[in-house]
Design an enzyme around this catalytic site. Sequence first.
Site, PDB file in Angstrom:
ATOM      1  N   GLY A  17       0.822  -1.211   0.000  1.00  0.00           N
ATOM      2  CA  GLY A  17       0.000   0.000   0.000  1.00  0.00           C
ATOM      3  C   GLY A  17       0.856   1.260   0.000  1.00  0.00           C
ATOM      4  N   ASP A  18       0.201   2.398  -0.278  1.00  0.00           N
ATOM      5  CA  ASP A  18       0.863   3.713  -0.274  1.00  0.00           C
ATOM      6  C   ASP A  18       2.015   3.819  -1.260  1.00  0.00           C
ATOM      7  OD1 ASP A  18      -0.877   4.385   1.796  1.00  0.00           O
ATOM      8  OD2 ASP A  18       0.513   3.655   3.325  1.00  0.00           O
ATOM      9  N   LYS A  21      -0.197   5.299  -5.676  1.00  0.00           N
ATOM     10  CA  LYS A  21      -1.249   4.991  -6.656  1.00  0.00           C
ATOM     11  C   LYS A  21      -2.048   6.239  -7.026  1.00  0.00           C
ATOM     12  CE  LYS A  21      -2.968   1.973  -3.774  1.00  0.00           C
ATOM     13  NZ  LYS A  21      -1.922   1.980  -2.742  1.00  0.00           N
ATOM     14  N   LYS A  23      -1.204   9.350  -7.121  1.00  0.00           N
ATOM     15  CA  LYS A  23      -0.474  10.202  -8.047  1.00  0.00           C
ATOM     16  C   LYS A  23      -0.504   9.644  -9.465  1.00  0.00           C
ATOM     17  CE  LYS A  23       3.417  11.560 -10.231  1.00  0.00           C
ATOM     18  NZ  LYS A  23       4.736  12.188 -10.344  1.00  0.00           N
ATOM     19  N   ALA A  44      -8.329   3.416   2.646  1.00  0.00           N
ATOM     20  CA  ALA A  44      -7.386   3.940   1.660  1.00  0.00           C
ATOM     21  C   ALA A  44      -7.155   5.428   1.875  1.00  0.00           C
ATOM     22  CB  ALA A  44      -7.932   3.712   0.249  1.00  0.00           C
ATOM     23  N   GLY A  45      -5.978   5.873   1.504  1.00  0.00           N
ATOM     24  CA  GLY A  45      -5.672   7.302   1.501  1.00  0.00           C
ATOM     25  C   GLY A  45      -4.805   7.558   0.289  1.00  0.00           C
ATOM     26  N   HIS A  46      -5.378   8.148  -0.743  1.00  0.00           N
ATOM     27  CA  HIS A  46      -4.656   8.365  -2.004  1.00  0.00           C
ATOM     28  C   HIS A  46      -4.384   9.855  -2.167  1.00  0.00           C
ATOM     29  CE1 HIS A  46      -6.362   4.332  -3.699  1.00  0.00           C
ATOM     30  NE2 HIS A  46      -5.639   4.179  -2.618  1.00  0.00           N
ATOM     31  N   THR A  47      -3.111  10.191  -2.175  1.00  0.00           N
ATOM     32  CA  THR A  47      -2.735  11.604  -2.229  1.00  0.00           C
ATOM     33  C   THR A  47      -2.506  12.057  -3.660  1.00  0.00           C
ATOM     34  OG1 THR A  47      -1.543  11.142  -0.184  1.00  0.00           O
ATOM     35  CG2 THR A  47      -1.151  13.295  -1.205  1.00  0.00           C
ATOM     36  N   GLN A 228      -4.895  -0.184  -1.441  1.00  0.00           N
ATOM     37  CA  GLN A 228      -3.955  -1.055  -0.726  1.00  0.00           C
ATOM     38  C   GLN A 228      -2.928  -1.660  -1.700  1.00  0.00           C
ATOM     39  OE1 GLN A 228      -7.613  -1.762   0.236  1.00  0.00           O
ATOM     40  NE2 GLN A 228      -7.222   0.043   1.460  1.00  0.00           N
ATOM     41  N   THR A 243      -5.591  -6.721   4.590  1.00  0.00           N
ATOM     42  CA  THR A 243      -6.902  -6.098   4.639  1.00  0.00           C
ATOM     43  C   THR A 243      -7.925  -7.147   4.198  1.00  0.00           C
ATOM     44  OG1 THR A 243      -8.162  -4.117   4.095  1.00  0.00           O
ATOM     45  CG2 THR A 243      -6.847  -5.065   2.298  1.00  0.00           C
ATOM     46  N   GLY A 306      -2.168   8.887   9.813  1.00  0.00           N
ATOM     47  CA  GLY A 306      -1.037   9.694  10.266  1.00  0.00           C
ATOM     48  C   GLY A 306       0.062   8.886  10.945  1.00  0.00           C
ATOM     49  N   VAL A 418       9.352  11.167  -9.936  1.00  0.00           N
ATOM     50  CA  VAL A 418      10.435  11.772  -9.152  1.00  0.00           C
ATOM     51  C   VAL A 418       9.927  12.906  -8.258  1.00  0.00           C
ATOM     52  CG1 VAL A 418      12.319  11.127 -10.690  1.00  0.00           C
ATOM     53  CG2 VAL A 418      11.017  13.218 -11.165  1.00  0.00           C
TER      54      VAL A 418
HETATM   55  P1  GDP Z   1      -1.339   5.679  -2.355  1.00  0.00           P
HETATM   56  O1  GDP Z   1      -2.117   5.236  -1.178  1.00  0.00           O
HETATM   57  O2  GDP Z   1      -0.721   4.549  -3.095  1.00  0.00           O
HETATM   58  O3  GDP Z   1      -2.100   6.585  -3.259  1.00  0.00           O
HETATM   59  O4  GDP Z   1      -0.115   6.541  -1.779  1.00  0.00           O
HETATM   60  P2  GDP Z   1      -0.194   7.664  -0.616  1.00  0.00           P
HETATM   61  O5  GDP Z   1      -0.833   8.874  -1.164  1.00  0.00           O
HETATM   62  O6  GDP Z   1      -0.771   7.085   0.623  1.00  0.00           O
HETATM   63  O7  GDP Z   1       1.353   7.883  -0.313  1.00  0.00           O
HETATM   64  C1  GDP Z   1       2.255   8.268  -1.303  1.00  0.00           C
HETATM   65  C2  GDP Z   1       2.891   9.603  -0.910  1.00  0.00           C
HETATM   66  O8  GDP Z   1       4.004   9.865  -1.735  1.00  0.00           O
HETATM   67  C3  GDP Z   1       1.971  10.795  -1.099  1.00  0.00           C
HETATM   68  O9  GDP Z   1       2.248  11.750  -0.110  1.00  0.00           O
HETATM   69  C4  GDP Z   1       2.367  11.319  -2.481  1.00  0.00           C
HETATM   70  O10 GDP Z   1       2.085  12.698  -2.632  1.00  0.00           O
HETATM   71  C5  GDP Z   1       3.832  11.059  -2.484  1.00  0.00           C
HETATM   72  N1  GDP Z   1       4.446  10.771  -3.789  1.00  0.00           N
HETATM   73  C6  GDP Z   1       3.934  10.083  -4.855  1.00  0.00           C
HETATM   74  N2  GDP Z   1       4.863   9.945  -5.817  1.00  0.00           N
HETATM   75  C7  GDP Z   1       5.982  10.546  -5.357  1.00  0.00           C
HETATM   76  C8  GDP Z   1       7.309  10.717  -5.884  1.00  0.00           C
HETATM   77  O11 GDP Z   1       7.645  10.254  -6.974  1.00  0.00           O
HETATM   78  N3  GDP Z   1       8.203  11.385  -5.097  1.00  0.00           N
HETATM   79  C9  GDP Z   1       7.874  11.885  -3.875  1.00  0.00           C
HETATM   80  N4  GDP Z   1       8.811  12.513  -3.181  1.00  0.00           N
HETATM   81  N5  GDP Z   1       6.636  11.747  -3.363  1.00  0.00           N
HETATM   82  C10 GDP Z   1       5.717  11.077  -4.081  1.00  0.00           C
HETATM   83  P1  IMO Z   2      -3.831   2.742   0.352  1.00  0.00           P
HETATM   84  O1  IMO Z   2      -4.952   2.525  -0.636  1.00  0.00           O
HETATM   85  C1  IMO Z   2      -1.392   1.099   3.542  1.00  0.00           C
HETATM   86  C2  IMO Z   2      -3.325  -1.729   6.268  1.00  0.00           C
HETATM   87  C3  IMO Z   2      -3.518  -1.301   7.706  1.00  0.00           C
HETATM   88  C4  IMO Z   2      -3.417  -2.640   8.390  1.00  0.00           C
HETATM   89  C5  IMO Z   2      -4.101  -3.585   7.404  1.00  0.00           C
HETATM   90  C6  IMO Z   2      -5.561  -3.856   7.733  1.00  0.00           C
HETATM   91  O2  IMO Z   2      -3.709   4.149   0.788  1.00  0.00           O
HETATM   92  O3  IMO Z   2      -2.567   2.150  -0.151  1.00  0.00           O
HETATM   93  P2  IMO Z   2      -7.783  -2.426   7.516  1.00  0.00           P
HETATM   94  O4  IMO Z   2      -8.174  -1.119   8.133  1.00  0.00           O
HETATM   95  O5  IMO Z   2      -7.810  -2.414   6.030  1.00  0.00           O
HETATM   96  O6  IMO Z   2      -8.543  -3.586   8.086  1.00  0.00           O
HETATM   97  O7  IMO Z   2      -6.253  -2.647   7.984  1.00  0.00           O
HETATM   98  O8  IMO Z   2      -4.018  -2.958   6.143  1.00  0.00           O
HETATM   99  N1  IMO Z   2      -3.898  -0.791   5.260  1.00  0.00           N
HETATM  100  C7  IMO Z   2      -3.160   0.012   4.496  1.00  0.00           C
HETATM  101  N2  IMO Z   2      -1.826   0.234   4.472  1.00  0.00           N
HETATM  102  N3  IMO Z   2      -2.193   1.708   2.644  1.00  0.00           N
HETATM  103  C8  IMO Z   2      -3.524   1.485   2.633  1.00  0.00           C
HETATM  104  O9  IMO Z   2      -4.327   1.963   1.664  1.00  0.00           O
HETATM  105  C9  IMO Z   2      -4.072   0.631   3.615  1.00  0.00           C
HETATM  106  N4  IMO Z   2      -5.319   0.202   3.903  1.00  0.00           N
HETATM  107  C10 IMO Z   2      -5.199  -0.678   4.896  1.00  0.00           C
HETATM  108  O10 IMO Z   2      -2.507  -0.401   8.115  1.00  0.00           O
HETATM  109  O11 IMO Z   2      -2.062  -3.044   8.466  1.00  0.00           O
HETATM  110 MG    MG Z   3      -2.253   5.581   0.875  1.00  0.00          MG
END
Ligand code: GDP
Ligand code: IMO
Ligand code: MG
Length: 428
Positions: A17-18, A21, A23, A44-47, A228, A243, A306, A418
């Site tokens: 996860g994170d 995606k 972006k 999920a938390g998609h930035t 995820q 998850t 957070g 990047v």
């Molecule tokens: P997601 O859940 O897969 O959408 O990812 P998140 O948003 O939870 O976490 C990715 C973090 O990395 C976010 O704060 C994005 O703004 C940041 N990010 C994405 N691509 C890049 C990159 O290429 N470089 C940097 N420095 N940050 C990035």
């Molecule tokens: P995105 O879409 C990272 C993790 C939780 C925990 C496990 C189960 O932003 O990538 P849950 O609340 O789903 O039952 O928790 O999965 N988890 C994530 N880790 N990115 C996520 O979403 C996640 N969604 C759930 O931290 O370990």
């Molecule tokens: Mg995320």
Amino acid sequence: MVGHRMATTVLVGAQWGDEGKGKIIDVLTEQSDVVVRYQGGNNAGHTVEVGPEKYVLHLVPSGILYPGKLNIIGNGVVVDPLALLEEIDHLQKRGITVNGNLLVSDRAHLVLPYHRLLDALREKQKGKGKIGTTGRGIGPAYADKVGRTGIRVVDLMSPAQFAEKLRFKVRETNEIARTFGLKLLSFQNINEQYLEVARKLKRYVADTIKLLNRFERDGKEILLEGAQGAHLDIDFGTYPFVTSSNTTAGGACTGTGIPPHRINRVVGVMKAYTTRVGEGPFPTELHNDQGTQLRETGREFGATTGRPRRCGWFDAVATRYAVMVNGIDELAVTKMDVLDALPKIKVCVAYKLNGKVTDSMPADVELLNRCVPVYQEFDGWMTSTKDAREFDQLPKKARTYLQKLAQLSGSKLSIVSVGARREETMFL
Ligand code: GDP
Ligand code: IMO
Ligand code: MG
């Protein structure tokens, strides 16, 4: 890449996860007509960063930030209607139009207050063995779905049906609440509150399955947004530290109603290193200054809760597995810039378990916990990649590193990121 037809694309996370995606979805949305979430919920938390603005999307597909695109919350998603309405409200307050461009499947299951309660209770009961969930009620909501006691969006649209199902669930949950000495739920209060919620949600509800199949036949560009990552998948992940949904490409079919042979392309997103939030095995985790440095440079703190993310080196055993179970044909590697200042970078190419080298992930998490990474070391490029806009503009050592990641993962490099902003992206 840019300009050529994508048809129906699934985008998945290839790690824990994170991966970034949100972006990459944002970048690909330009060429899409429809963006669809197919599993997960507001865990999920998609930035997405657009100019100076930063948005974190939880339930609403990341395509919402592009005017003129349709966004769909598919049948496979578990929808907390309170969270959804709050998210819509928040977006609108920031000037994002949510009017006619967002639909929710009538077959999607609801996350209700008792799911959040049970999520918290179960975590507490597990004590040290807790999963470290996001506390959003995701596990209990999917458990009800499979247990056939779930309540769906379509039920919420019919007050009598909703009341009957809710009455059963409140009675059932209160037995548990009594056992653990928790405050009892009031059927009356929840029912009243959700009648109001139903009224607000109604305008978004649609038969998205039929609609998506029609779009597909009409040749629209459909982008399916995974949440995820592969190793959080209920079947393929590090169970039970996962998850409760199929985060992998197969989930895109069951979660939208688009048949498997209609999916044309699978894009896997991975960071140039690895992170994980919550508990569970993580073979390449760094418990030293290097881990802290990755967390600080990469600003690795959860977009939903957070929490600090655990950080470690790139794990090619894990990504190879993700490429296999998803059928990833294109790789998007993000956060290359985070490695800019490192003199040496390591990549895990195999595991050592009980003195033997293996290149697969054991099913048993206890065994996975005992796997020791076998590393290959690379020279860092020690220069900023932030301004590169073409692959050829990257330092030679960065290109070598990227090519190696793709080769070890067994797929083709397609996108390199990047920076968090749209323009900080290159296509190969
Ligand atoms: P997601 O859940 O897969 O959408 O990812 P998140 O948003 O939870 O976490 C990715 C973090 O990395 C976010 O704060 C994005 O703004 C940041 N990010 C994405 N691509 C890049 C990159 O290429 N470089 C940097 N420095 N940050 C990035
Ligand atoms: P995105 O879409 C990272 C993790 C939780 C925990 C496990 C189960 O932003 O990538 P849950 O609340 O789903 O039952 O928790 O999965 N988890 C994530 N880790 N990115 C996520 O979403 C996640 N969604 C759930 O931290 O370990
Ligand atoms: Mg995320």
